[in-house]
Design a protein around this motif. Sequence first.
Motif, PDB file in Angstrom:
ATOM      1  N   PRO A 264       0.840  -1.195   0.000  1.00 21.96           N
ATOM      2  CA  PRO A 264       0.000   0.000   0.000  1.00 21.96           C
ATOM      3  C   PRO A 264       0.883   1.256   0.000  1.00 21.96           C
ATOM      4  O   PRO A 264       1.885   1.321   0.708  1.00 21.96           O
ATOM      5  N   GLY A 265       0.519   2.218  -0.818  1.00 26.42           N
ATOM      6  CA  GLY A 265       1.318   3.434  -0.933  1.00 26.42           C
ATOM      7  C   GLY A 265       2.494   3.314  -1.875  1.00 26.42           C
ATOM      8  O   GLY A 265       3.211   4.288  -2.084  1.00 26.42           O
ATOM      9  N   ASN A 289      -3.895   2.979  -2.351  1.00 30.07           N
ATOM     10  CA  ASN A 289      -3.017   4.080  -2.790  1.00 30.07           C
ATOM     11  C   ASN A 289      -1.808   3.591  -3.589  1.00 30.07           C
ATOM     12  O   ASN A 289      -0.657   3.978  -3.327  1.00 30.07           O
ATOM     13  N   ILE A 290      -2.082   2.734  -4.547  1.00 31.11           N
ATOM     14  CA  ILE A 290      -1.018   2.228  -5.421  1.00 31.11           C
ATOM     15  C   ILE A 290      -0.956   3.096  -6.675  1.00 31.11           C
ATOM     16  O   ILE A 290      -1.940   3.220  -7.392  1.00 31.11           O
TER      17      ILE A 290
ATOM     18  N   HIS B  94       1.938  -0.323   7.703  1.00 30.99           N
ATOM     19  CA  HIS B  94       1.368   0.621   6.746  1.00 30.99           C
ATOM     20  C   HIS B  94       1.153   1.988   7.393  1.00 30.99           C
ATOM     21  O   HIS B  94       1.411   3.017   6.783  1.00 30.99           O
ATOM     22  N   VAL B  99       0.362   5.219   5.374  1.00 27.31           N
ATOM     23  CA  VAL B  99      -0.800   4.764   4.601  1.00 27.31           C
ATOM     24  C   VAL B  99      -1.817   4.197   5.587  1.00 27.31           C
ATOM     25  O   VAL B  99      -2.117   2.998   5.613  1.00 27.31           O
ATOM     26  N   THR B 101      -4.906   4.346   5.734  1.00 23.24           N
ATOM     27  CA  THR B 101      -6.118   3.764   5.129  1.00 23.24           C
ATOM     28  C   THR B 101      -5.919   2.302   4.739  1.00 23.24           C
ATOM     29  O   THR B 101      -6.883   1.648   4.313  1.00 23.24           O
ATOM     30  N   SER B 102      -4.701   1.807   4.847  1.00 20.84           N
ATOM     31  CA  SER B 102      -4.441   0.380   4.637  1.00 20.84           C
ATOM     32  C   SER B 102      -4.009  -0.274   5.947  1.00 20.84           C
ATOM     33  O   SER B 102      -3.378  -1.339   5.946  1.00 20.84           O
ATOM     34  N   HIS B 163      -4.622  15.531  -0.620  1.00 22.07           N
ATOM     35  CA  HIS B 163      -4.038  14.263  -1.080  1.00 22.07           C
ATOM     36  C   HIS B 163      -4.035  14.204  -2.614  1.00 22.07           C
ATOM     37  O   HIS B 163      -3.064  13.726  -3.229  1.00 22.07           O
ATOM     38  N   TYR B 270      -5.753  11.255  -8.205  1.00 19.66           N
ATOM     39  CA  TYR B 270      -7.193  10.984  -8.123  1.00 19.66           C
ATOM     40  C   TYR B 270      -7.605  10.593  -6.709  1.00 19.66           C
ATOM     41  O   TYR B 270      -6.878   9.901  -6.000  1.00 19.66           O
ATOM     42  N   VAL B 292      -0.740   7.761 -12.872  1.00 24.21           N
ATOM     43  CA  VAL B 292      -1.972   7.875 -12.082  1.00 24.21           C
ATOM     44  C   VAL B 292      -1.615   7.546 -10.638  1.00 24.21           C
ATOM     45  O   VAL B 292      -1.074   6.468 -10.356  1.00 24.21           O
ATOM     46  N   GLY B 294      -2.715   8.280  -6.278  1.00 24.93           N
ATOM     47  CA  GLY B 294      -3.719   8.755  -5.325  1.00 24.93           C
ATOM     48  C   GLY B 294      -4.502   7.589  -4.777  1.00 24.93           C
ATOM     49  O   GLY B 294      -4.012   6.459  -4.734  1.00 24.93           O
ATOM     50  N   GLY B 295      -5.727   7.860  -4.394  1.00 24.09           N
ATOM     51  CA  GLY B 295      -6.561   6.840  -3.782  1.00 24.09           C
ATOM     52  C   GLY B 295      -7.263   7.444  -2.579  1.00 24.09           C
ATOM     53  O   GLY B 295      -7.350   8.677  -2.439  1.00 24.09           O
ATOM     54  N   VAL B 296      -7.765   6.571  -1.738  1.00 25.60           N
ATOM     55  CA  VAL B 296      -8.473   7.022  -0.537  1.00 25.60           C
ATOM     56  C   VAL B 296      -7.466   7.746   0.366  1.00 25.60           C
ATOM     57  O   VAL B 296      -6.369   7.242   0.627  1.00 25.60           O
TER      58      VAL B 296
END
Lengths: 349, 349
Positions: A264-265, A289-290, B94, B99, B101-102, B163, B270, B292, B294-296
Motif C-alpha cells: 500500500p502506498g 493508494n497504489i 502501513h 498509509v 487507510t491500509s 491528497h 485521483y 496515475v 492517489g486513492g483514498v
Amino acid sequence: MHAAMWYGTRDVRWEERPDPAIQLPTDAVVRVVAACVCGSDLWTYRGARPPADPHPIGHEFVGVVEETGAAVSTLNAGDFVISPFSISDGTCAHCRRGVTTSCAQLQWYGGRDRDGRVLDGGQGRYVRVPLADGTLVATPGLPDTGQIPALLALSDVLVTGHHAAVSGGAGPGRTVAVVGDGAVGLCAVLASVRLGAERVIAFSSHADRQEVATRFGATDIIAARGDEGAAALHDLLAGEGADAVLECVGNKQSMAQAVASVRPGGTVGYVGVPLGGAELPIQKMFDDNIAVAGGVAPVRPYLPELLADVLAGTLDASAVFDLHLPMEEVAQAYAAMDERRSIKTLLWP
Amino acid sequence: MHAAMWYGTRDVRWEERPDPAIQLPTDAVVRVVAACVCGSDLWTYRGARPPADPHPIGHEFVGVVEETGAAVSTLNAGDFVISPFSISDGTCAHCRRGVTTSCAQLQWYGGRDRDGRVLDGGQGRYVRVPLADGTLVATPGLPDTGQIPALLALSDVLVTGHHAAVSGGAGPGRTVAVVGDGAVGLCAVLASVRLGAERVIAFSSHADRQEVATRFGATDIIAARGDEGAAALHDLLAGEGADAVLECVGNKQSMAQAVASVRPGGTVGYVGVPLGGAELPIQKMFDDNIAVAGGVAPVRPYLPELLADVLAGTLDASAVFDLHLPMEEVAQAYAAMDERRSIKTLLWP
C-alpha cells in the motif's frame, strides 16, 4: 544495401533495399555497427498486427554517421552514434520537458512519416535517420569494439529498464521487485541496483536469466509467478509488499502480479507494451493508494547520464545479449528469441 | 442519544440509539461538536449498496473527548479532537509508512469491527472511537466556535483535496487542473494554491462553485466538461495539457476528462471513489507516460501539517459549507446535497 523486412507471421527476410540517402536537410545517414532484436519486435514477428505490405523492421542500433543533411548541426560524418528507438525533434514542448516519445514530430523506424516516406528499420546495413539532431547522441570518440554491446543496450533495453526503475521510484532504502525476466526486466534489475535500491527481487523461473539477474545485482530470486509469486514475495518481506514493482512484460497476468506485489502506498513502474490485454485494477489501486507510472521510455533525455556511466565502464548490460549473429542471419535471431533460446540477440554487420 | 441511521434509498433518519460507552481499552468516547455529510455518503444515500439492516452513517466530525479507555495514552477527557474518516492503529507497518487507510486494523465508522461490534457513525451526538490514539488528533487548546468549520474540513474534505494535489505533484511552477467542483474538488484547488502551484484551473459549470473556486485561488475557470472541457483547457494552455490533473469525482467521464487534460509525462492525482465504472486507459497512459497516483486519502499523517495552518488562520476551507443545519435535520442535509442545493452541509448538535 541489405536490410531486414517483415513479411508476416514469423516471416522476416534479409533482402536487397535501396541505399538510404539524405532526403530532408535534418536527416543523417548512419552505417550500422551493431543492431539487435527487441521484445516488441517479437509482437510484430508473431503477427499481432499483420502488414498490408512488407515493411522494414528493427529500431535498436548504433553506428557511424556517413552523411548529414544541411540543417544538421550537432553531428558530423565519422561520429559514432547511439539511436534511441524513437525519433524526435528535441525542440517541441514535450521534448523540452523530456517526453521525447510524445514529440510533436514523433516518428518510428520502419514506419512512415507524415508525407508518406517509408523509414528504414534499424536491422540493416544503413539507416536514414530523420530529425538527426534531436534523435542521435554521439559518443566523444570512437569506442572500442568491446564497448559496443554495452553502448547498443542504450538504444532501448537498458534505458527502458532504467525508465521503469525511475518511474517506480527505485532508490536508496527501497525494496524493488521486477516482474519479467526478459532483457528489459533484467535491465530494470541493473538500473535499480545502480539507483541505490536496498533490495532488488527478480521474478524469474529460468536458470540462465536468474544467473544474469544475480550478476546484475538482484538480492533475491523468486521462481514462482502470478498470485503464487506475489505470495512468495510477501513471505520474503515479512508480509509486506515491495515499495516499487517494475512491470516489464505488458500482459494481463504480469500487471496483476505487479499490483499484487506492491505494498500500500507503493508504485508500479511499468514499461511493458500493453498489447496483451493488460488492465489496471482501479478499485485495488484506490483502496491501497497504489500509483502506476511509466510508459514507453523516452530514451533520448536519459542518454547523457547513462552514456557517461557506460563509457566509464560502471554500467554494462551487455550480458543480456546471449546470442551474437551475423546480420544476414536476422531470421534466425527472431526464431531464437521467439523460441526463448536467446534472451536478446545482437546482430553484427 | 440520537444519531443518523441509514435505512435505504434516500431514507436517512435521526433516531434514538444507545449511548456509546468504552468497550475496549483503546476506545475513546467523543461528544460531537460538528459533523457534516460527505459526497461518498451520497452514494450510500442513493442506495448503491442497500443494507440488510439500517446502520449508522457519517464519518466526518470533530468533538470533545468525554472518556478514554485504560490503554489510551495521548488523549484526555476534555480534549478537542479531529477524527479522520478512517480508523487506524498508528502502529502497523502501513500506518508507520503513512498509509493509514491500509491499516492492519482498519475500521470504518458505521461499519463493524472484526468481532462484529457495530461502530457508531459520525452524524450523531456521541461516537465511540476505536483505536483512539492511532486515529484522533487533539488541538493544543479548545478552539473558538468560529474556527470549527475550518477544523471540521480536516476530517476529510480538505485533506482529501490535499491528497489529490500531493499525489498529482502540485507545486511551484506547475499548472494544475481540477476535475470536479464538489467540495473535494474545491478543496483540491485550495490545496494546490497552498502548495505553490503557478496556475490552477477549475472545471466548473455552476456559478456558486465557480465563486468558491475563485475565492480559493483558482486562476482560471472552464465551464465546459468532457472532451469539450479538455479541448478548452488545451486552448487555454497553448495546445498543451496540464502538468497535473486532480480527479475529484470518480466516474468514467471524469477520469476520461482528467486523462484527456493532462500533458504527456504528467500525472493524474485521483481521490474520487471509483464507484461509477471509472476506467484507466492504459494504452493512452503508456503512449504518453501519464502517471496515475492517489486513492483514498490517508488523513491522519497529513493532519499535523495542515492543522497548524488552520490554527494559524492561513488555511480555511469552510466556504465549502454553504448550508448549516441542526443535526436533527440530517435528512434535510442529505436531500439538499443530493439535489445539489448545497455543496456540503454542516451539522451542529
